[in-house]
Enzyme design. Sequence first.
Site, mmCIF file in Angstrom:
data_model
loop_
_atom_site.group_PDB
_atom_site.id
_atom_site.type_symbol
_atom_site.label_atom_id
_atom_site.label_comp_id
_atom_site.label_asym_id
_atom_site.label_seq_id
_atom_site.Cartn_x
_atom_site.Cartn_y
_atom_site.Cartn_z
ATOM 1 N N THR A 171 22.245 -84.302 -81.592
ATOM 2 C CA THR A 171 22.646 -84.636 -80.224
ATOM 3 C C THR A 171 22.019 -85.951 -79.804
ATOM 4 O OG1 THR A 171 22.681 -83.904 -77.917
ATOM 5 C CG2 THR A 171 20.725 -83.331 -79.186
ATOM 6 N N ASN B 59 21.844 -86.282 -76.439
ATOM 7 C CA ASN B 59 21.625 -85.888 -75.053
ATOM 8 C C ASN B 59 20.193 -85.350 -74.906
ATOM 9 O OD1 ASN B 59 21.506 -84.236 -72.729
ATOM 10 N ND2 ASN B 59 23.745 -84.069 -72.683
ATOM 11 N N ALA B 60 19.332 -86.153 -74.260
ATOM 12 C CA ALA B 60 17.911 -85.810 -74.157
ATOM 13 C C ALA B 60 17.694 -84.517 -73.369
ATOM 14 C CB ALA B 60 17.142 -86.955 -73.502
ATOM 15 N N LYS C 37 19.620 -81.887 -73.370
ATOM 16 C CA LYS C 37 19.907 -80.767 -74.269
ATOM 17 C C LYS C 37 18.780 -80.568 -75.264
ATOM 18 C CE LYS C 37 23.907 -80.938 -76.244
ATOM 19 N NZ LYS C 37 25.295 -81.223 -76.664
ATOM 20 N N ASP D 128 28.516 -77.884 -79.376
ATOM 21 C CA ASP D 128 29.509 -78.492 -78.499
ATOM 22 C C ASP D 128 29.734 -77.514 -77.364
ATOM 23 O OD1 ASP D 128 31.046 -80.648 -77.733
ATOM 24 O OD2 ASP D 128 32.858 -79.852 -78.659
ATOM 25 N N THR D 129 29.816 -78.059 -76.166
ATOM 26 C CA THR D 129 29.953 -77.229 -74.971
ATOM 27 C C THR D 129 31.149 -77.695 -74.185
ATOM 28 O OG1 THR D 129 27.586 -76.788 -74.812
ATOM 29 C CG2 THR D 129 28.849 -76.612 -72.783
ATOM 30 N N GLY E 220 25.271 -82.930 -66.014
ATOM 31 C CA GLY E 220 26.699 -82.633 -66.146
ATOM 32 C C GLY E 220 27.271 -81.912 -64.932
HETATM 33 P P1 ITT Z 1 26.148 -84.691 -77.526
HETATM 34 O O1 ITT Z 1 27.599 -84.679 -77.967
HETATM 35 O O2 ITT Z 1 25.408 -85.954 -77.869
HETATM 36 O O3 ITT Z 1 25.388 -83.468 -77.970
HETATM 37 P P2 ITT Z 1 27.220 -84.316 -74.844
HETATM 38 O O4 ITT Z 1 26.675 -84.771 -73.527
HETATM 39 O O5 ITT Z 1 28.557 -84.842 -75.251
HETATM 40 O O6 ITT Z 1 26.103 -84.609 -75.916
HETATM 41 P P3 ITT Z 1 28.401 -81.633 -75.120
HETATM 42 O O7 ITT Z 1 29.461 -82.214 -75.972
HETATM 43 O O8 ITT Z 1 27.744 -80.398 -75.585
HETATM 44 O O9 ITT Z 1 27.260 -82.739 -74.791
HETATM 45 O O10 ITT Z 1 28.953 -81.288 -73.704
HETATM 46 C C1 ITT Z 1 30.085 -81.928 -73.189
HETATM 47 C C2 ITT Z 1 29.928 -82.144 -71.713
HETATM 48 O O11 ITT Z 1 29.908 -80.851 -71.068
HETATM 49 C C3 ITT Z 1 28.634 -82.831 -71.278
HETATM 50 O O12 ITT Z 1 28.748 -84.235 -71.330
HETATM 51 C C4 ITT Z 1 28.487 -82.324 -69.866
HETATM 52 O O13 ITT Z 1 29.365 -83.027 -68.992
HETATM 53 C C5 ITT Z 1 29.022 -80.894 -69.979
HETATM 54 N N1 ITT Z 1 27.910 -79.943 -70.223
HETATM 55 C C6 ITT Z 1 27.448 -79.506 -71.414
HETATM 56 N N2 ITT Z 1 26.426 -78.668 -71.241
HETATM 57 C C7 ITT Z 1 26.239 -78.562 -69.905
HETATM 58 C C8 ITT Z 1 25.331 -77.848 -69.088
HETATM 59 O O14 ITT Z 1 24.394 -77.075 -69.598
HETATM 60 N N3 ITT Z 1 25.423 -78.000 -67.764
HETATM 61 C C9 ITT Z 1 26.357 -78.797 -67.212
HETATM 62 N N4 ITT Z 1 27.236 -79.516 -67.909
HETATM 63 C C10 ITT Z 1 27.188 -79.396 -69.252
#
Ligand code: ITT
Length: 197
Positions: free
Chosen positions: A12, A14-15, A17, A73-74, A154
Amino acid sequence: MNRRMKKLIFATNNAHKLGEVQALLGDDFELVTLRECGITEDIPETAETLEGNALQKARYVYSKTGLDCFADDTGLEVDALGGAPGVHSARYATDGHDFAANNRLLLKNLEGAQERTARFRTVIALIIDGVEYTFEGRVEGTIATEESGSEGFGYDPLFVPSGEIITFAQMSAEAKNAISHRGRAVAELVKFLKTLS
Ligand code: ITT
């Protein structure tokens, strides 16, 4: 006691996360960042599902390093929007990770909507010694009509988990982790990792 900390790459950039997951993993595992293993380029995320993207990221890192790693991935799945933004959550409003713009667009697209149910879903793909495993966590909730709170990141200021009256962004990191999508997926990951050691 001389317990060996097991190193795992977390794919990742994303710091937030990284901090959340290290707290959940505890002292038995040391997370290694992409930067620390020399991966500075953007890892492709071109699949159409969370599972596909998590696996794509983990496979990329494994192919570059040969080291144990995992990726997640979220997506935020909003029922009134047919499951959007879903796999496109990071780039909902713009090409970058513009959290404020994403939240504004979500509110706009839900203007006047009666049904505001949604869920966060996280899929983790783990590769250990070349073998792939996946884990999932989800949390149900609703999308508020305005942003509240400044914790987290997010969509947190808009997401009210079921059974609560405050958003994720109004909770401490510990309170969020205890019930969150990622918290639950990581709990499954940890349960599995403990069976290996
Ligand atoms: P990486 O791909 O580098 O891991 P990312 O920010 O893209 O980082 P994700 O793909 O997991 O992270 O998540 C996609 C988006 O979903 C993320 O940019 C946020 O907008 C949102 N998101 C993910 N987890 C979240 C959380 O716990 N709370 C709020 N929004 C979240």
